[in-house]
Design a protein around this motif. Sequence first.
Motif: not given
Length: 825
Positions: A418-422, A724-728, A730-738, A821-823
């Motif tokens: 549900s979270r889309g986590g890894s 696959y690691a990148v796909a899983q 995505q949310r973590e990467i987006a937060v870091r970039l933000a 991603v975050l939106a």
Amino acid sequence: MRVLSALPTPDPMTEFKYALRRLLQQPGFALTALLTLGLCLGANLTVFAVIDAVLLQPLPYANSDRLVAIYHGYPNAGLERANPSIRNYFNRRESIAAFESVAAIKAGSEVVDSPAGSERREVMRVTPEFFATLGRSPVLGRSFVDQDMDQGVQPTVVISDHYWHQKFAAMPDVLGQSIDIGGRRHLVIGVLPPGFRYLSSAAEIFLPLVSTAEQRGLNALYSDEAQMIALLKSGVSAEQAEAQIRFDDALQSRDYPWIAEVTAAGYHATVAGLHADHVASIRPTLLLLQIGALGLLLIGSVNLLNLVMIRATTRYRDIGVRRALGAAGSHLLRQILSESLLLCAGAALIGLLLGAGGLGLLAWMGATQLPLVADIAINARVVAAALMAAVMICVLISVPVVWFNLRPRLAGMLKSESRGGSADRVTQRWRQAFIVTQIALAFVLLSSAGLLGLSLQRAMNTSPGFQADHLLTARLTLPQSGNGEVTQRTRNAQRTLQELAHLPGVRRVALSTNLPVNGKHSYNDTNAMTIPGYQPPAGISPRLHYRYGVYGDYFQAMGIELLEGRVLDADDTDSSRRVVVVDADFAQTYWPDGRAVGQRLFEGPDARADEEAFTVVGVVAPVRQTELTDGSGNGTVYFPYRYLAHSDLYLVARTAQDPQALVPGLRETLLQIEPRLVLDRVQTMDARIADTLAVRKSPALLASLFSAAALLLAGLGTFGVLSYAVAQQQREIAVRLALGARSRQIRRQFLAQGLRLLAAGSAFGLVGAWLAASAMQNLLYGVSGMGSSNLLLTALILGMVTLGACLLPALRAARISPTTVLAGQ
């Protein structure tokens, strides 16, 4: 829950239909899995088909497990393997109680005359017990008897079923018909069962092994004359037979005049299983190729397992919901097994098709030179091996997926999805471990292929001791001449040289009784030489040396360098001069001070009257006798043709143009000289040398193909895991970039992850490469150890492939849009 659990269990066919539907919904995954596994299975089945035919299947003879080969060795004289003598055969068939029967065999070729013309055919001369020893008697007529081995009786012949159909149209009254072989009429007394052949021989004509009183005498006790096989009595071991032979040899040798020389040469008789002995030379190479193919299969299986694990993590929510609704674990297990079985069965079918094509590739690469090659096919045993491998791979990829999906973590799965986590760390570590395994195996395969390629290159760069370019070779047989045979053969040879010298494009032409680089298993004429006044150093026994009878401009035609004195020419044969030329290896052995010219020698193991001595008139450079990798240095003596006037000769012609262009004129000229003269094995010297390298080229090429496939799979596996690691993440990467992280930091993170996998895999691969190099040393030529340059190149190629596989996922991670991603969270 009770209602759901009580629902009827789908039957296996329904499960397979569901599994097929799920696979068709993901054609990219299904096609990738099928091709990956099918390619790896095809490579394994190709090699296994060869191993099955050559190493595993018993010989097609009765009591094949009791059939043995008997050979002699003289290691101190540089002769590891020699044939027994005719005298040995007669002794051992009477005196060795361990043998149920004994047979002697002498392979060769003869000119067979027919209304359509003369042709050279492979023949086999055998003793009367030969067919009985193999348990295969003629289906028509009889086998040989002792009287057939006597000189002066009517010559007889036993023919194969194929020859009977080919030459006699399967006529029922073939017995008593005649065949002209070697200028003599032979009566057909028997026809063999269909499909009969002796080991790898193509002989279809079997003649009695005729022997003289001299060959049966005591002085010929240790002559090198014929192969020997035997059938052990039931319950008797090869070691017991060897012990009995040693005892019998001691009895027979008491009055042998040269027993001291034989003992000093380290003489011993060996009894070995016929099958194992016949394939001993090729066994290490085939096992090496099978290990390489298994390594490729393991890489493909790991790659497929990684794909299946990644696919399984994308089905968390589906499986979690079904478990929550009461789906039994056994039902999920059947689903997973059904999918895996479908994939592996399809891959096995593709593998069998590729394996059949692979056998054609092996034939093109020179597999026809392998022993027992006629029996290589995709048979029931190979199909069973394919199915067994498919089942094992099915289990291999199913167990981790079942464990991953059925362990008690329902709430965590739903929450994570549900979270889309890894995926959890354990799963991620498993996938990384798979990649490390792939990289390590690819490292081993690539480094091993490099060693085989380097060994082949060293062999190809070895000088044969003569100029092989623009050199045409052929074997020809002079007709039988009856009385005055030596003189008549010399005249025939002289006329042949005179006519061929006038062919357009011919620079030099010569005849010889032997040829260099003639193949390890071909006939090579050797004999002992006696040097007056020479005493071998302590611990060194007399050696056997190669001998040639040459006529014409042999040394100039071959391009063999003259080091001292002069070479032989046609006048030496025509004038009956007792002169010889020796090579530098021979001269160094007997006259290390460099004074070979003018010295004398006798052919054979003892000195005779002075007028029978030969005078050395020249020293030439040594040539490779059997193959380019043969550096035995036994030494060679070249005689004028008159003194070794064989009817079977080799023609060598140096040309000013492409040697093949000379062939039509050569055949026409020889036909005009003598219609009964037979010409065969016409090929360039370059082609002859290439044939001897086939057993090295094929493993090197196959290993290169295996390593290329392993590199591709390792690269795809690394790409898949990082993607696959990148796909899983995505949310973590987006937060870091933000929060201010730079794209290059994200890019470096994934590249660093790939480098860690590469470093770990290379470390394990280095250990495996060392073990592989140690096991391969006996198969390599001019290469020792792993080779620093080979390891460096292996690491460089593997590093480039791995980093290339890491680059695209790293760039994709660096380009993730935090807003998008975050939106969409």
